[in-house]
Scaffold this motif. Structure first.
Motif, PDB file in Angstrom:
ATOM      1  N   LEU A 105     -22.634   7.322   7.876  1.00  0.00           N
ATOM      2  CA  LEU A 105     -22.160   8.677   8.111  1.00  0.00           C
ATOM      3  C   LEU A 105     -20.923   8.934   7.275  1.00  0.00           C
ATOM      4  O   LEU A 105     -20.065   8.059   7.147  1.00  0.00           O
ATOM      5  CB  LEU A 105     -21.746   8.836   9.563  1.00  0.00           C
ATOM      6  CG  LEU A 105     -22.788   9.296  10.531  1.00  0.00           C
ATOM      7  CD1 LEU A 105     -22.142   9.389  11.895  1.00  0.00           C
ATOM      8  CD2 LEU A 105     -23.331  10.643  10.104  1.00  0.00           C
ATOM      9  N   VAL A 106     -20.806  10.150   6.780  1.00  0.00           N
ATOM     10  CA  VAL A 106     -19.625  10.550   6.024  1.00  0.00           C
ATOM     11  C   VAL A 106     -19.104  11.835   6.667  1.00  0.00           C
ATOM     12  O   VAL A 106     -19.852  12.806   6.816  1.00  0.00           O
ATOM     13  CB  VAL A 106     -19.970  10.779   4.549  1.00  0.00           C
ATOM     14  CG1 VAL A 106     -18.728  11.169   3.773  1.00  0.00           C
ATOM     15  CG2 VAL A 106     -20.600   9.527   3.953  1.00  0.00           C
ATOM     16  N   ILE A 107     -17.847  11.829   7.044  1.00  0.00           N
ATOM     17  CA  ILE A 107     -17.296  12.909   7.857  1.00  0.00           C
ATOM     18  C   ILE A 107     -15.928  13.307   7.335  1.00  0.00           C
ATOM     19  O   ILE A 107     -15.096  12.443   7.052  1.00  0.00           O
ATOM     20  CB  ILE A 107     -17.199  12.462   9.331  1.00  0.00           C
ATOM     21  CG1 ILE A 107     -18.619  12.266   9.886  1.00  0.00           C
ATOM     22  CG2 ILE A 107     -16.434  13.472  10.168  1.00  0.00           C
ATOM     23  CD1 ILE A 107     -18.659  11.651  11.245  1.00  0.00           C
ATOM     24  N   SER A 108     -15.700  14.603   7.224  1.00  0.00           N
ATOM     25  CA  SER A 108     -14.416  15.097   6.746  1.00  0.00           C
ATOM     26  C   SER A 108     -14.031  16.356   7.514  1.00  0.00           C
ATOM     27  O   SER A 108     -14.907  17.119   7.925  1.00  0.00           O
ATOM     28  CB  SER A 108     -14.513  15.413   5.257  1.00  0.00           C
ATOM     29  OG  SER A 108     -13.272  15.869   4.781  1.00  0.00           O
ATOM     30  N   THR A 109     -12.743  16.576   7.690  1.00  0.00           N
ATOM     31  CA  THR A 109     -12.313  17.762   8.427  1.00  0.00           C
ATOM     32  C   THR A 109     -11.153  18.440   7.716  1.00  0.00           C
ATOM     33  O   THR A 109     -10.351  17.775   7.055  1.00  0.00           O
ATOM     34  CB  THR A 109     -11.929  17.393   9.876  1.00  0.00           C
ATOM     35  OG1 THR A 109     -11.947  18.567  10.688  1.00  0.00           O
ATOM     36  CG2 THR A 109     -10.553  16.767   9.953  1.00  0.00           C
ATOM     37  N   VAL A 156     -17.116  16.024   1.614  1.00  0.00           N
ATOM     38  CA  VAL A 156     -18.177  15.055   1.927  1.00  0.00           C
ATOM     39  C   VAL A 156     -18.947  14.687   0.658  1.00  0.00           C
ATOM     40  O   VAL A 156     -19.263  13.516   0.416  1.00  0.00           O
ATOM     41  CB  VAL A 156     -19.117  15.626   3.010  1.00  0.00           C
ATOM     42  CG1 VAL A 156     -20.326  14.714   3.217  1.00  0.00           C
ATOM     43  CG2 VAL A 156     -18.355  15.796   4.321  1.00  0.00           C
ATOM     44  N   THR A 164     -15.588  20.837   9.944  1.00  0.00           N
ATOM     45  CA  THR A 164     -15.875  19.416   9.778  1.00  0.00           C
ATOM     46  C   THR A 164     -17.223  19.307   9.075  1.00  0.00           C
ATOM     47  O   THR A 164     -18.188  19.955   9.488  1.00  0.00           O
ATOM     48  CB  THR A 164     -15.905  18.700  11.142  1.00  0.00           C
ATOM     49  OG1 THR A 164     -14.635  18.830  11.763  1.00  0.00           O
ATOM     50  CG2 THR A 164     -16.248  17.213  10.988  1.00  0.00           C
ATOM     51  N   ILE A 184     -20.410  16.923   7.717  1.00  0.00           N
ATOM     52  CA  ILE A 184     -21.105  15.702   8.119  1.00  0.00           C
ATOM     53  C   ILE A 184     -22.263  15.456   7.161  1.00  0.00           C
ATOM     54  O   ILE A 184     -23.073  16.352   6.911  1.00  0.00           O
ATOM     55  CB  ILE A 184     -21.645  15.844   9.559  1.00  0.00           C
ATOM     56  CG1 ILE A 184     -20.487  16.107  10.525  1.00  0.00           C
ATOM     57  CG2 ILE A 184     -22.413  14.576   9.981  1.00  0.00           C
ATOM     58  CD1 ILE A 184     -20.775  17.147  11.544  1.00  0.00           C
ATOM     59  N   TRP A 206     -24.524  11.961   4.942  1.00  0.00           N
ATOM     60  CA  TRP A 206     -24.803  10.528   4.937  1.00  0.00           C
ATOM     61  C   TRP A 206     -24.873  10.032   3.509  1.00  0.00           C
ATOM     62  O   TRP A 206     -25.203  10.755   2.585  1.00  0.00           O
ATOM     63  CB  TRP A 206     -26.084  10.213   5.706  1.00  0.00           C
ATOM     64  CG  TRP A 206     -27.312  10.802   5.117  1.00  0.00           C
ATOM     65  CD1 TRP A 206     -27.798  12.049   5.328  1.00  0.00           C
ATOM     66  CD2 TRP A 206     -28.215  10.175   4.197  1.00  0.00           C
ATOM     67  NE1 TRP A 206     -28.934  12.248   4.602  1.00  0.00           N
ATOM     68  CE2 TRP A 206     -29.225  11.116   3.907  1.00  0.00           C
ATOM     69  CE3 TRP A 206     -28.270   8.912   3.608  1.00  0.00           C
ATOM     70  CZ2 TRP A 206     -30.267  10.836   3.035  1.00  0.00           C
ATOM     71  CZ3 TRP A 206     -29.317   8.640   2.734  1.00  0.00           C
ATOM     72  CH2 TRP A 206     -30.300   9.598   2.468  1.00  0.00           C
ATOM     73  N   ALA A 209     -14.385  10.315   5.849  1.00  0.00           N
ATOM     74  CA  ALA A 209     -14.470   9.008   6.507  1.00  0.00           C
ATOM     75  C   ALA A 209     -15.889   8.468   6.414  1.00  0.00           C
ATOM     76  O   ALA A 209     -16.861   9.225   6.458  1.00  0.00           O
ATOM     77  CB  ALA A 209     -14.072   9.152   7.967  1.00  0.00           C
ATOM     78  N   VAL A 212     -18.451   5.893   8.330  1.00  0.00           N
ATOM     79  CA  VAL A 212     -18.579   5.165   9.592  1.00  0.00           C
ATOM     80  C   VAL A 212     -19.959   4.537   9.697  1.00  0.00           C
ATOM     81  O   VAL A 212     -20.918   4.994   9.067  1.00  0.00           O
ATOM     82  CB  VAL A 212     -18.314   6.077  10.809  1.00  0.00           C
ATOM     83  CG1 VAL A 212     -16.942   6.701  10.711  1.00  0.00           C
ATOM     84  CG2 VAL A 212     -19.370   7.146  10.929  1.00  0.00           C
TER      85      VAL A 212
END
Lengths: 359, 359
Positions: A73-77, A104, A168, A170, A172, B59, B61
């Protein structure tokens, strides 16, 4: 144990419909029927999809099946507080979508989903909000992402500033892909995907800060498709970043520190539109420190530079891509730039604030 | 093509350290060296972990490996604008963590990660920010979640209100679990995990809105461990929600609409602390519409009610859990309450706004 009702809390026979309002009022943030109308009529109608419309406290997505057992998972806010809400080439809605999509995507990830939370100021014209949500929907469609969870809150007049949007992103990434600020190494070259500084000048102009009209337009754009093309042509990218707040110079200083390398730029190779350069000359600004919202910098082995540049230049958002520098040495981190006069200038992170609320 | 430097953009020999400031200034939002100091000294030092500290744009994860190929991602987002920032029993930091933890947990998901974006007002005392981030760190530790991505922006004084925090919660749920607002059915019972209205009254009191001191404390709490215990004892939960803005009544109206059922509550069974009821009586408020930040309502088959209640009551955050009603009929959605007098009151969603900026 007992709960005598206040008359004001009783169910009205006819809840006030949204079209009774021209502006946001405090009740639109109550979590009750007015909030429901606002969500349904402004947000769901424009951004709705099966996941968002399920109406539960959280969204359920099948990303895990899509990504496979070894995906990550790749997540940024990001919070977006740009002022004004509308500027040449964009608005806070397009900016908020593109900001998280790009953060992302620069990890080499496929961007799939967004969440957004909205802080509305009492008195915000509903027509402005609708225009901004339309713009978000268009940017989501262009990027191919779905908004899957959202929230709205309302402050009293004077306690926020029209509209703030936090998003945010999201996505992959395959486990094999390794793109990180710590991977630059001597022998790598530095690319930038296009002209610098347009966003910063466009927003300053929209504020009336310039004292003249420049015709300069923000570069706000979703770069995920550009990046997919780039990685297909050059899968050995070491570092990739979008050069937003703080500009290209701050971004490259960060990478030089994370990788413990020196980076040397050639000033004459750095693409800057003539009107942007003219505005910078007049105002004492530096395009290397101005915010961009549709530009990436890429660090990769020199042998892949040609393929990478061709891929970037083949995409509408990368026409002016250029090779602008090299990773010169391991050791003490530094960023320097050779000027047209043959001198060398040391570049550091942006110190203080040049243009507040640029994104 | 050329980029003459403004002197103000040159690298200072000694960037201003954070401890030179008592308050947030505009430069802390620049994305440059002052933002870096703020992030490192206030946020990373308190909330840092391997993922957050990697310092990339997004990020990475390993949730997908943890969840398995048939798991589903569960994602929720919320903006938090509570005023004042500190109130009896909590603060905006604890509220922001618990709000997103609870929204993910009520889907039956394991909450793993949070993102947070901060909108700071110029002039916010740094000591207040540090206290709030400490509180976030404590709430994250209690819930067992990691903050993996964050962003900070700064507005000019008077353009926001101290601090707003938007959080996104991320977890995973086994594919077999089906908890949704659309699954209530006749024969189910309605539970609540404790006393209603404490958060709403505590915040109103902190604002000085009450005109008296009540000693009432917000219930703000992470409920994920309580919910894990509940689902271990009663895996056949049909609906679960936290009763925040709009209160229990608005939450149950939403469920009655999503499931197309009637729900009937017994007023005498609904737990309300005596001081909260007294404050409501004085002020003409209704605890059924007051916000809670540490209470869930659960709808499940009657046969599982005993096990579910025992599990809730065994947890510190569920001591006063009670069975408060039943799903009475399919068809026209409605929520009604039998009063101690034997009459029936129809409950609708909260209309308008009772207490703005409660969360």
């Amino acid at each position: 144990m007992t709960a005598p009702a206040s008359p004001s809390l009783e169910s009205p026979q006819c809840p006030l419909p949204l079209n009774r309002f021209d502006h946001i009022v405090i009740g639109h943030g109550s979590g009750g029927s007015m909030t429901s109308s606002l969500i349904r009529e402004v947000f769901q109608s424009r951004l709705g999809n099966e996941i968002l419309s399920a109406g539960n406290d959280a969204a359920l997505v099948d990303l895990i099946q899509a990504a496979g057992a070894d995906g990550r998972l790749v997540i940024s806010t990001d919070a977006h507080i740009v002022s004004p809400l509308f500027f040449p080439g964009g608005d806070i809605g397009r900016l908020a979508v593109c900001g998280s999509v790009n953060d992302v995507a620069v990890m080499g990830a496929r961007v799939k989903y967004l969440t957004a939370s909205f802080i509305l100021e009492e008195g915000l014209p509903l027509a402005d909000l609708e225009r901004i949500v339309d713009s978000m929907a268009a940017a989501c469609a262009e990027a191919g992402v779905q908004l899957i969870a959202a929230d709205t809150k309302v402050t009293e007049r004077g306690k926020s500033d029209g509209l703030f949007i936090s998003t945010t992103g999201i996505g992959w990434a395959p486990a094999a892909l390794e793109i990180a600020g710590s991977r630059a190494q001597p022998g790598d070259v530095v690319l930038v995907s296009g002209q610098l500084g347009n966003h910063g000048i466009a927003v300053a102009q929209a504020r009336g800060n310039l004292g003249f009209q420049s015709g300069i337009v923000s570069d706000t754009a979703p770069l995920n498709h550009l990046i997919e093309d780039l990685l297909a042509a050059a899968p050995d990218v070491h570092c990739m970043r979008d050069a937003t707040r703080g500009g290209l110079a701050t971004t490259l200083v960060e990478i030089s520190q994370q990788s413990a390398v020196g980076i040397t730029l050639e000033q004459t190779s750095i693409p800057v539109d003539a009107p942007v350069q003219a505005a910078c000359d007049l105002l004492g600004l530096d395009p290397l420190y101005l915010a961009n919202e549709g530009k990436i910098t890429v660090i990769l082995p020199e042998k892949s530079a040609g393929a990478a540049l061709r891929a970037l230049q083949s995409h509408p958002y990368g026409r002016a891509a250029a090779l602008i520098g090299r990773v010169s040495a391991a050791g003490q981190p530094h960023l320097t730039m050779r000027t047209p006069l043959g001198t060398t200038r040391v570049l550091d992170m942006l110190a203080g604030e040049m243009l507040p609320r640029i994104c």
